[in-house]
Design an enzyme around this catalytic site. Structure first.
Site, PDB file in Angstrom:
ATOM      1  N   TYR A 182     -12.487   1.116  14.084  1.00  0.00           N
ATOM      2  CA  TYR A 182     -11.209   1.681  13.079  1.00  0.00           C
ATOM      3  C   TYR A 182     -11.381   3.396  13.323  1.00  0.00           C
ATOM      4  CZ  TYR A 182      -8.720   3.222   8.944  1.00  0.00           C
ATOM      5  OH  TYR A 182      -7.866   3.733   8.009  1.00  0.00           O
ATOM      6  N   GLY A 235       0.673  -1.108  -0.109  1.00  0.00           N
ATOM      7  CA  GLY A 235       0.037  -0.002  -0.172  1.00  0.00           C
ATOM      8  C   GLY A 235       0.916   1.234  -0.033  1.00  0.00           C
TER       9      GLY A 235
HETATM   10  N1  LIG Z   1      -6.248   3.162   2.340  1.00  0.00           N
HETATM   11  C1  LIG Z   1      -6.941   4.074   2.523  1.00  0.00           C
HETATM   12  O1  LIG Z   1      -7.957   4.304   2.323  1.00  0.00           O
HETATM   13  C2  LIG Z   1      -6.788   4.618   3.940  1.00  0.00           C
HETATM   14  C3  LIG Z   1      -7.512   6.009   4.329  1.00  0.00           C
HETATM   15  C4  LIG Z   1      -6.831   6.621   5.579  1.00  0.00           C
HETATM   16  C5  LIG Z   1      -5.872   6.043   6.107  1.00  0.00           C
HETATM   17  N2  LIG Z   1      -5.171   4.865   5.918  1.00  0.00           N
HETATM   18  C6  LIG Z   1      -4.127   4.387   6.845  1.00  0.00           C
HETATM   19  O2  LIG Z   1      -3.179   4.361   5.786  1.00  0.00           O
HETATM   20  C7  LIG Z   1      -2.328   3.345   6.607  1.00  0.00           C
HETATM   21  C8  LIG Z   1      -1.551   2.226   5.721  1.00  0.00           C
HETATM   22  O3  LIG Z   1      -2.530   1.483   4.806  1.00  0.00           O
HETATM   23  P1  LIG Z   1      -2.905   1.003   3.443  1.00  0.00           P
HETATM   24  O4  LIG Z   1      -4.256   1.776   2.948  1.00  0.00           O
HETATM   25  O5  LIG Z   1      -1.310   1.312   2.733  1.00  0.00           O
HETATM   26  O6  LIG Z   1      -3.221  -0.496   3.591  1.00  0.00           O
HETATM   27  P2  LIG Z   1      -2.274  -1.974   3.398  1.00  0.00           P
HETATM   28  O7  LIG Z   1      -1.932  -1.933   1.975  1.00  0.00           O
HETATM   29  O8  LIG Z   1      -3.372  -2.868   3.673  1.00  0.00           O
HETATM   30  O9  LIG Z   1      -1.029  -1.653   4.447  1.00  0.00           O
HETATM   31  C9  LIG Z   1      -1.353  -1.537   5.805  1.00  0.00           C
HETATM   32  C10 LIG Z   1       0.151  -2.427   6.257  1.00  0.00           C
HETATM   33  O10 LIG Z   1      -0.070  -2.581   7.775  1.00  0.00           O
HETATM   34  C11 LIG Z   1       0.596  -3.689   7.974  1.00  0.00           C
HETATM   35  N3  LIG Z   1      -0.071  -4.300   9.316  1.00  0.00           N
HETATM   36  C12 LIG Z   1      -1.330  -4.672   9.406  1.00  0.00           C
HETATM   37  N4  LIG Z   1      -1.285  -5.129  10.742  1.00  0.00           N
HETATM   38  C13 LIG Z   1      -0.205  -5.154  11.165  1.00  0.00           C
HETATM   39  C14 LIG Z   1       0.623  -5.582  12.653  1.00  0.00           C
HETATM   40  N5  LIG Z   1      -0.253  -6.413  13.327  1.00  0.00           N
HETATM   41  N6  LIG Z   1       1.821  -5.420  12.684  1.00  0.00           N
HETATM   42  C15 LIG Z   1       2.696  -4.710  11.693  1.00  0.00           C
HETATM   43  N7  LIG Z   1       1.986  -4.487  10.747  1.00  0.00           N
HETATM   44  C16 LIG Z   1       0.923  -4.539  10.466  1.00  0.00           C
HETATM   45  C17 LIG Z   1       0.141  -4.728   6.813  1.00  0.00           C
HETATM   46  O11 LIG Z   1       0.739  -5.651   6.850  1.00  0.00           O
HETATM   47  P3  LIG Z   1       0.613  -7.176   6.333  1.00  0.00           P
HETATM   48  O12 LIG Z   1       0.785  -6.915   4.696  1.00  0.00           O
HETATM   49  O13 LIG Z   1       1.356  -8.228   6.603  1.00  0.00           O
HETATM   50  O14 LIG Z   1      -1.202  -7.194   6.145  1.00  0.00           O
HETATM   51  C18 LIG Z   1       0.416  -3.718   5.705  1.00  0.00           C
HETATM   52  O15 LIG Z   1       1.772  -3.768   5.286  1.00  0.00           O
HETATM   53  C19 LIG Z   1      -3.037   2.618   7.692  1.00  0.00           C
HETATM   54  O16 LIG Z   1      -2.757   3.086   8.814  1.00  0.00           O
HETATM   55  C20 LIG Z   1      -4.440   3.082   7.365  1.00  0.00           C
HETATM   56  O17 LIG Z   1      -5.278   3.053   8.210  1.00  0.00           O
HETATM   57  C21 LIG Z   1      -5.503   4.310   4.677  1.00  0.00           C
END
Ligand SMILES: NC(=O)c1ccc[n+]([C@@H]2O[C@H](COP(=O)([O-])OP(=O)(O)OC[C@H]3O[C@@H](n4cnc5c(N)ncnc54)[C@H](OP(=O)(O)O)[C@@H]3O)[C@@H](O)[C@H]2O)c1
Length: 291
Positions: free
Chosen positions: A167, A19
């Site tokens: 969340y 991501g």
């Molecule tokens: N996507 C959106 O629309 C959005 C909007 C607002 C905020 N965010 C925030 O952006 C951030 C990144 O998310 P993303 O959208 O890029 O999603 P993503 O691709 O699912 O990335 C999330 C990352 O967090 C890791 N993770 C989850 N649980 C974990 C744990 N217990 N220990 C260590 N790592 C862990 C995942 O590892 P695995 O690959 O092993 O699962 C993955 O590398 C998050 O904080 C999310 O809340 C995202």
């Protein structure tokens, strides 16, 4: 710190294997930073490291095992980071999850709260002594915080669990933590910020059940790319403005006012103290910075 001066800087990114974390890691490695990917799945971390090295031959990319949902893992990872990387210039607390069903961590905490708040809280606190004097701590929060409130009577959401309730509470906690951390670090050169990346097409959106897959497939038509979603993280990590933030909240590389609940000083302090108790940390003191 300008983009061109990331050479010689060490950037630690949680969840840098996918991501927006992977995009940010790749971009910052391309600017010359040594990038450390702190990830829960070692194979995914190594695959991401290889991908970054392929994009930027000669880039310094390292991995550390970190499961934010386990206080033991967080403590072990922080010890390892401090041994291997004595000075951290940027800590990008990026990892996060949105859990459709209520689960608990091995420490007995609701999994979203454990992963999105308690783990990063403990990890950050344990790494404070390693932060460069002008270091930066960046917490990836979300506009979802506006829908959230701290359920002080039932923080672990044993009643009425649903994914957005958990969340949104955890993302509100990210901003409360950011602001309190900035207050606690006042007088130091360490910058602290939180951000919303936008609604981004990543694997955070649930796709386990058929209706989740259907919903996510439609939703993804409207989501921005991870490349766009990572821009504010990269900007805060490498741009001049990111070094000035003292608890600011940003979206699209601009400051934004977070919700009134996120600006509640009493809640900031309450969450800080409670998080110390839940993670077994002593009350914060300046001495922690040089421990
Ligand atoms: N996507 C959106 O629309 C959005 C909007 C607002 C905020 N965010 C925030 O952006 C951030 C990144 O998310 P993303 O959208 O890029 O999603 P993503 O691709 O699912 O990335 C999330 C990352 O967090 C890791 N993770 C989850 N649980 C974990 C744990 N217990 N220990 C260590 N790592 C862990 C995942 O590892 P695995 O690959 O092993 O699962 C993955 O590398 C998050 O904080 C999310 O809340 C995202």
């Amino acid at each position: 710190m300008s983009a061109a001066s990331m050479a010689g800087k060490t950037v630690l990114i949680t969840g840098g294997n996918s991501g927006i974390g992977l995009v940010a890691a790749t971009a910052l490695a391309g600017m010359g930073a040594r990038v450390v990917l702190a990830c829960r799945r070692s194979q995914a971390a190594e695959a991401a490291a290889q991908q970054i090295r392929a994009a930027h031959p000669g880039a310094g990319v390292e991995t550390v095992a970190l499961d934010l949902a386990s206080l033991e893992s967080v403590r072990r990872a922080a010890r390892e980071v401090r041994e291997r990387f004595p000075v951290i210039d940027v800590l990008l607390n990026n990892a996060g999850l949105a859990n459709v069903s209520r689960e608990t961590s091995q420490d007995g905490f609701e999994l979203t709260f454990a992963t999105n708040h308690l783990g990063p809280f403990l990890f950050t606190r344990l790494l404070l002594p390693a932060m460069a004097p002008e270091g930066r701590i960046i917490n990836v929060a979300s506009e979802a915080h506006r829908m959230g409130r701290m359920h002080w009577d039932d923080l672990q959401l044993t009643d009425n669990y649903w994914v957005m309730r958990a969340y949104a509470q955890s993302k509100l906690a990210n901003i409360l933590f950011t602001r309190e951390l900035a207050d606690q670090l006042a007088g130091t050169g360490i910058a602290v910020s939180a951000l919303h990346p936008g609604a981004v097409s990543t694997s955070i959106w649930p796709e386990n059940r058929w209706y989740e897959r259907a919903f996510t497939r439609v939703l993804k038509l409207f989501l921005i790319s991870p490349e766009k979603g990572a821009r504010t993280s990269i900007w805060l990590a490498s741009g001049v403005e990111g070094g000035k933030s003292r608890g600011g909240y940003f979206e699209r590389c601009k400051p934004r006012q977070p919700s009134a609940r996120a600006r509640d000083k009493a809640d900031q302090t309450r969450l800080w103290t409670l998080s110390e108790q839940l993670t077994g940390l002593p009350a914060f003191s300046d001495k922690e910075l040089s421990a």
